[in-house]
Design a protein around this motif. Structure first.
Motif, PDB file in Angstrom:
ATOM      1  N   GLN A  91      20.268   0.060  23.967  1.00 14.54           N
ATOM      2  CA  GLN A  91      20.245   0.464  25.371  1.00 14.54           C
ATOM      3  C   GLN A  91      19.069  -0.202  26.088  1.00 14.54           C
ATOM      4  OE1 GLN A  91      22.180   4.680  25.831  1.00 14.54           O
ATOM      5  NE2 GLN A  91      20.482   4.885  24.395  1.00 14.54           N
ATOM      6  N   PRO A  92      19.285  -0.681  27.300  1.00 14.46           N
ATOM      7  CA  PRO A  92      18.220  -1.399  28.017  1.00 14.46           C
ATOM      8  C   PRO A  92      17.006  -0.540  28.359  1.00 14.46           C
ATOM      9  CG  PRO A  92      20.365  -1.864  28.984  1.00 14.46           C
ATOM     10  CD  PRO A  92      20.557  -0.729  28.031  1.00 14.46           C
ATOM     11  N   THR A  93      17.147   0.763  28.253  1.00 12.99           N
ATOM     12  CA  THR A  93      16.074   1.663  28.688  1.00 12.99           C
ATOM     13  C   THR A  93      14.965   1.843  27.655  1.00 12.99           C
ATOM     14  OG1 THR A  93      17.528   3.474  27.975  1.00 12.99           O
ATOM     15  CG2 THR A  93      17.467   2.947  30.325  1.00 12.99           C
ATOM     16  N   SER A  94      14.976   1.033  26.588  1.00 12.86           N
ATOM     17  CA  SER A  94      13.930   1.104  25.553  1.00 12.86           C
ATOM     18  C   SER A  94      13.198  -0.240  25.484  1.00 12.86           C
ATOM     19  CB  SER A  94      14.555   1.442  24.194  1.00 12.86           C
ATOM     20  OG  SER A  94      15.165   2.707  24.214  1.00 12.86           O
ATOM     21  N   PRO A  95      12.320  -0.527  26.441  1.00 13.25           N
ATOM     22  CA  PRO A  95      11.734  -1.864  26.533  1.00 13.25           C
ATOM     23  C   PRO A  95      10.714  -2.197  25.449  1.00 13.25           C
ATOM     24  CG  PRO A  95      10.736  -0.413  28.158  1.00 13.25           C
ATOM     25  CD  PRO A  95      11.868   0.351  27.542  1.00 13.25           C
ATOM     26  N   PHE A  96      10.229  -1.203  24.700  1.00 18.97           N
ATOM     27  CA  PHE A  96       9.216  -1.472  23.683  1.00 18.97           C
ATOM     28  C   PHE A  96       9.805  -1.614  22.276  1.00 18.97           C
ATOM     29  CE2 PHE A  96       6.971   0.676  27.160  1.00 18.97           C
ATOM     30  CZ  PHE A  96       6.057  -0.316  27.462  1.00 18.97           C
ATOM     31  N   ARG A  97      11.104  -1.469  22.161  1.00 21.37           N
ATOM     32  CA  ARG A  97      11.800  -1.787  20.898  1.00 21.37           C
ATOM     33  C   ARG A  97      11.657  -3.287  20.649  1.00 21.37           C
ATOM     34  NH1 ARG A  97      17.184  -0.770  22.659  1.00 21.37           N
ATOM     35  NH2 ARG A  97      16.556  -2.509  23.977  1.00 21.37           N
ATOM     36  N   THR A  98      11.378  -3.675  19.420  1.00 23.37           N
ATOM     37  CA  THR A  98      11.166  -5.085  19.098  1.00 23.37           C
ATOM     38  C   THR A  98      12.327  -5.653  18.293  1.00 23.37           C
ATOM     39  OG1 THR A  98      10.036  -4.655  17.002  1.00 23.37           O
ATOM     40  CG2 THR A  98       8.676  -4.656  19.016  1.00 23.37           C
ATOM     41  N   SER A  99      12.383  -6.976  18.227  1.00 23.87           N
ATOM     42  CA  SER A  99      13.394  -7.616  17.386  1.00 23.87           C
ATOM     43  C   SER A  99      13.195  -7.259  15.914  1.00 23.87           C
ATOM     44  CB  SER A  99      13.348  -9.135  17.579  1.00 23.87           C
ATOM     45  OG  SER A  99      12.065  -9.643  17.297  1.00 23.87           O
ATOM     46  N   GLU A 100      11.935  -7.045  15.518  1.00 19.08           N
ATOM     47  CA  GLU A 100      11.659  -6.622  14.146  1.00 19.08           C
ATOM     48  C   GLU A 100      12.210  -5.221  13.889  1.00 19.08           C
ATOM     49  OE1 GLU A 100       9.839  -7.085  10.247  1.00 19.08           O
ATOM     50  OE2 GLU A 100      10.639  -8.403  11.805  1.00 19.08           O
ATOM     51  N   ASP A 101      12.122  -4.334  14.869  1.00 21.93           N
ATOM     52  CA  ASP A 101      12.737  -3.015  14.737  1.00 21.93           C
ATOM     53  C   ASP A 101      14.235  -3.144  14.474  1.00 21.93           C
ATOM     54  OD1 ASP A 101      10.501  -1.281  15.135  1.00 21.93           O
ATOM     55  OD2 ASP A 101      10.611  -1.628  17.299  1.00 21.93           O
ATOM     56  N   VAL A 102      14.883  -4.013  15.225  1.00 21.54           N
ATOM     57  CA  VAL A 102      16.326  -4.192  15.075  1.00 21.54           C
ATOM     58  C   VAL A 102      16.646  -4.748  13.692  1.00 21.54           C
ATOM     59  CG1 VAL A 102      18.367  -5.338  15.992  1.00 21.54           C
ATOM     60  CG2 VAL A 102      16.589  -4.530  17.556  1.00 21.54           C
TER      61      VAL A 102
END
Length: 202
Positions: A91-102
């Motif tokens: 969801q676009p509303t989580s701007p601090f999620r990182t590619s490493e998290d994914v």
């Protein structure tokens, strides 16, 4: 509804939707990255930054303020013309999620052979309490809350009507500083301030 054109708002150098797509691309786990939207301006904005992005026009009945995300994700999967093993919602509303998290969340999904993975964070300390002589209690150490950043589900489970909690689900833990979810103007102000604190000096 509470924050107009929310996903086109900027936190840092990119819009919220741009950050979500960029994070998906940089994670390297996707065969295709899909944007589901009913807004032409969002589609134009996204296509202006990502040439290989697939855009699905969301039908009106899935574009209301009260529409839950699961039917939207199911529509995207049903519209997708290729065979898919799993689907990941960012969801676009989580701007601090990182590619490493994914990447790490998807690695958990694969290693555990899970039906689903949901990103979570720690609850507020006063999430639960007692009224009366026992006084206030802190939240149980085992309690977590979904932070809205990452949802992973097997495609066949989604098509069968399951959700992220129906089968064997695992939690991917994220710290609170990367778990801010933007829903209101206040959330946006907090996110911009947090971004400046964390990244502007870097």
């Amino acid at each position: 509804k509470r924050l107009q054109k929310k996903t086109l708002q900027y936190v840092g150098n990119h819009s919220l939707v741009g950050t979500a797509i960029r994070t998906a691309v940089e994670s390297g786990i996707f065969d295709d990255v899909i944007l589901s939207t009913d807004a032409d301006d969002m589609a134009r904005h996204a296509m202006g930054h990502f040439d290989d992005l697939i855009i699905f026009k969301r039908p009106e009945e899935l574009a209301r303020d009260e529409t839950p995300m699961l039917p939207v994700v199911r529509h995207a999967l049903e519209t997708y013309k290729k065979e898919a093993d799993s689907i990941v919602l960012l969801q676009p509303t989580s701007p601090f999620r990182t590619s490493e998290d994914v990447r790490l969340a998807f690695q958990l999904f694969v290693v555990k052979e899970a039906d689903a993975v949901v990103s979570v964070t720690e609850p507020e300390a006063d999430l639960v309490f007692r009224v009366g002589h026992a006084g206030r209690m802190r939240a149980d150490p085992g309690v977590v809350v979904p932070n809205g950043a990452i949802y992973i589900l097997r495609a066949n489970a989604l098509l069968c009507g399951h959700d992220w909690y129906s089968g064997i689900s695992y939690a991917y833990h994220m710290p609170k500083e990367r778990s801010l979810d933007i829903d209101t103007e206040r959330d946006l102000i907090m996110a911009k301030a947090a971004w400046k604190h964390l990244y502007a000096a870097a």
